[in-house]
Write an enzyme that holds these catalytic residues in place. Structure first.
Site, PDB file in Angstrom:
ATOM      1  N   PRO A 179      69.792  28.653 -29.907  1.00  0.00           N
ATOM      2  CA  PRO A 179      70.951  27.783 -30.155  1.00  0.00           C
ATOM      3  C   PRO A 179      72.188  28.606 -30.496  1.00  0.00           C
ATOM      4  O   PRO A 179      72.111  29.602 -31.224  1.00  0.00           O
ATOM      5  CB  PRO A 179      70.498  26.934 -31.345  1.00  0.00           C
ATOM      6  CG  PRO A 179      69.009  26.923 -31.258  1.00  0.00           C
ATOM      7  CD  PRO A 179      68.624  28.262 -30.722  1.00  0.00           C
ATOM      8  N   CYS A 180      73.333  28.180 -29.959  1.00  0.00           N
ATOM      9  CA  CYS A 180      74.536  29.000 -30.049  1.00  0.00           C
ATOM     10  C   CYS A 180      75.423  28.669 -31.246  1.00  0.00           C
ATOM     11  O   CYS A 180      76.399  29.380 -31.494  1.00  0.00           O
ATOM     12  CB  CYS A 180      75.355  28.843 -28.770  1.00  0.00           C
ATOM     13  SG  CYS A 180      75.973  27.163 -28.509  1.00  0.00           S
ATOM     14  N   GLN A 181      75.105  27.615 -32.007  1.00  0.00           N
ATOM     15  CA  GLN A 181      76.045  27.154 -33.036  1.00  0.00           C
ATOM     16  C   GLN A 181      76.385  28.240 -34.065  1.00  0.00           C
ATOM     17  O   GLN A 181      77.516  28.337 -34.534  1.00  0.00           O
ATOM     18  CB  GLN A 181      75.469  25.927 -33.753  1.00  0.00           C
ATOM     19  CG  GLN A 181      75.460  24.662 -32.903  1.00  0.00           C
ATOM     20  CD  GLN A 181      74.209  24.552 -32.054  1.00  0.00           C
ATOM     21  OE1 GLN A 181      73.457  25.516 -31.905  1.00  0.00           O
ATOM     22  NE2 GLN A 181      73.978  23.379 -31.486  1.00  0.00           N
TER      23      GLN A 181
END
Length: 410
Positions: free
Chosen positions: A103-105
């Site tokens: 996940p890139c958050q």
């Protein structure tokens, strides 16, 4: 032709994997994803579109951080059910490629701005370690690691996270391009009708190819193999969604060319094309902004004018402009995962429709085919679409990787 054997980590609803399948050059052995909604959609897609008879078994809904159980199998009646694990699915033959990206958050610049601690305490900063453990376990010839360009500047600890990632992959026996700024890809160059940039890290197994060949392969992948699939002209919003049936927001009807259009009537020929509810105030604002563009007045095209309009209409102030109308003759702005919260920055360009984007329109701008029918609530579907890698780009990426392996394979 023998297909390349692959697995997908942090698979989501399978945008990356769908592109690899579309290339016709890969056999998916397994996909790992921890959220229930994407897993449900991924199983359906693998079964209905790609004709995998064991789709229910090959999609593993599980926490990748529990890597030993992921490999050997688990029984977790409370959350994840049970599975025989990755070892069983992969079998005794060698794995050719691992694809996916955490996940890139935690790495995104926007996420760091919104978080009071700059995402330094977010566990997702180190999910790459779980990805790495799977790579070390199965030793594929090559891996593809996708993420946001913000990963190049993220520093949750004493060192930039990208330095730790590069060092970790190197210690695991994989060569990664030293200057990863070359690995930032603009997806509009590959026919995606949406301004979206991502970093695509290709790691090459040094023991398999040899160190010197890995250096050459990495350089050529980004300068020759992938660019070969660029398009000559960027695709526009009009080309992507202009042919879809016209809708008006939930709870409202409107005359359009003598015909009534309404959210409440399903569009059987285009699944997931259902408009959301909009307030009367938002409908008036959408009409004002879209007519402003259509007439050429352009009174509300500057950021300051949009911020002033927001204050005028709501009585509130904002440091960022809340409204954005996508343009017919350009690629759209980024389709984000948080599109499910509101669509004020993704206003449909037709002044007579006065609404935000439907799930199908978001999916088309992400280049999902119409035969990918999304199952779930608006929260689930907008989120999984926004988190996905556009399948069209993924297909070209898959082709480039296959070309590279064909030319440099032993």
């Amino acid at each position: 032709m023998n297909k390349l054997r692959s697995i997908d980590l942090f698979a989501g609803c399978g945008g990356l994997m769908d592109g690899f399948e579309q290339s016709g050059k890969y056999e998916t052995l397994a996909a790992v994803e921890w959220e229930k909604g994407p897993c449900r959609n991924l199983r359906k897609r693998l079964r209905d579109k790609w004709k995998y008879k064991n789709a229910d078994d090959m999609v593993l809904q599980f926490d990748i951080q529990r890597t030993d159980e992921l490999f050997d199998g688990w029984k977790d009646d409370e959350i994840y059910g049970s599975s025989e694990g990755l070892d069983k699915l992969i079998g005794s033959e060698k794995l050719d490629i691992i694809i996916g990206g955490p996940p890139c958050q935690a790495y995104s610049i926007a996420g760091r701005v919104r978080d009071e601690h700059g995402m330094k305490n977010d566990y997702r900063n180190y999910l790459f370690e779980s990805y790495l453990k799977v790579v070390e376990k199965y030793k594929p010839k090559l891996f593809v690691f996708e993420n946001v360009p913000g990963i190049l500047s993220a520093q949750p600890g004493d060192r930039p996270i990208i330095e730790i990632i590069q060092e970790s992959f190197n210690n695991a026996g994989y060569y990664v391009l030293p200057d990863l700024r070359k690995a930032i890809i603009d997806f509009t160059d590959y026919g995606v009708p949406q301004n979206r940039k991502r970093i695509i890290i290709v790691g090459l197994r040094k023991e398999y190819f040899g160190k010197e060949r890995c250096v050459e392969m990495a350089e050529k992948f980004y300068s020759v193999y992938l660019p070969k699939y660029k398009v000559g002209r960027k695709k526009t919003v009009k080309e992507a969604i202009g042919d879809l049936p016209k809708l008006y927001p939930l709870g409202h009807d409107e005359k359009f060319n003598g015909k009534r259009i309404s959210h409440s009537l399903p569009q059987p020929e285009v699944p997931n094309h259902v408009a959301r509810w909009q307030s009367d105030r938002d409908i008036d604002i959408f009409r004002l902004l879209t007519e402003d563009i259509e007439t050429g007045r352009n009174q509300y095209t500057s950021i300051e004018a949009l911020k002033a309009l927001y204050t005028e209409k709501t009585g509130k102030t904002s440091n960022v402009h809340k409204y954005h109308v996508i343009r017919w003759d350009e690629p759209s702005n980024l389709i984000p995962a948080h599109l499910y919260k509101d669509g004020l920055r993704h206003i449909h360009p037709d002044s007579k429709q006065c609404r935000t984007l439907t799930v199908r329109e978001a999916a088309r701008l992400q280049t999902f085919d119409d035969d990918y029918i999304f199952d779930g609530s608006n929260v689930e579907t907008y989120k999984m679409i926004g988190n996905a890698v556009p399948p069209l780009f993924a297909k070209e990426l898959a082709n480039a990787v296959a070309d590279l392996l064909k030319d440099y394979g032993k």
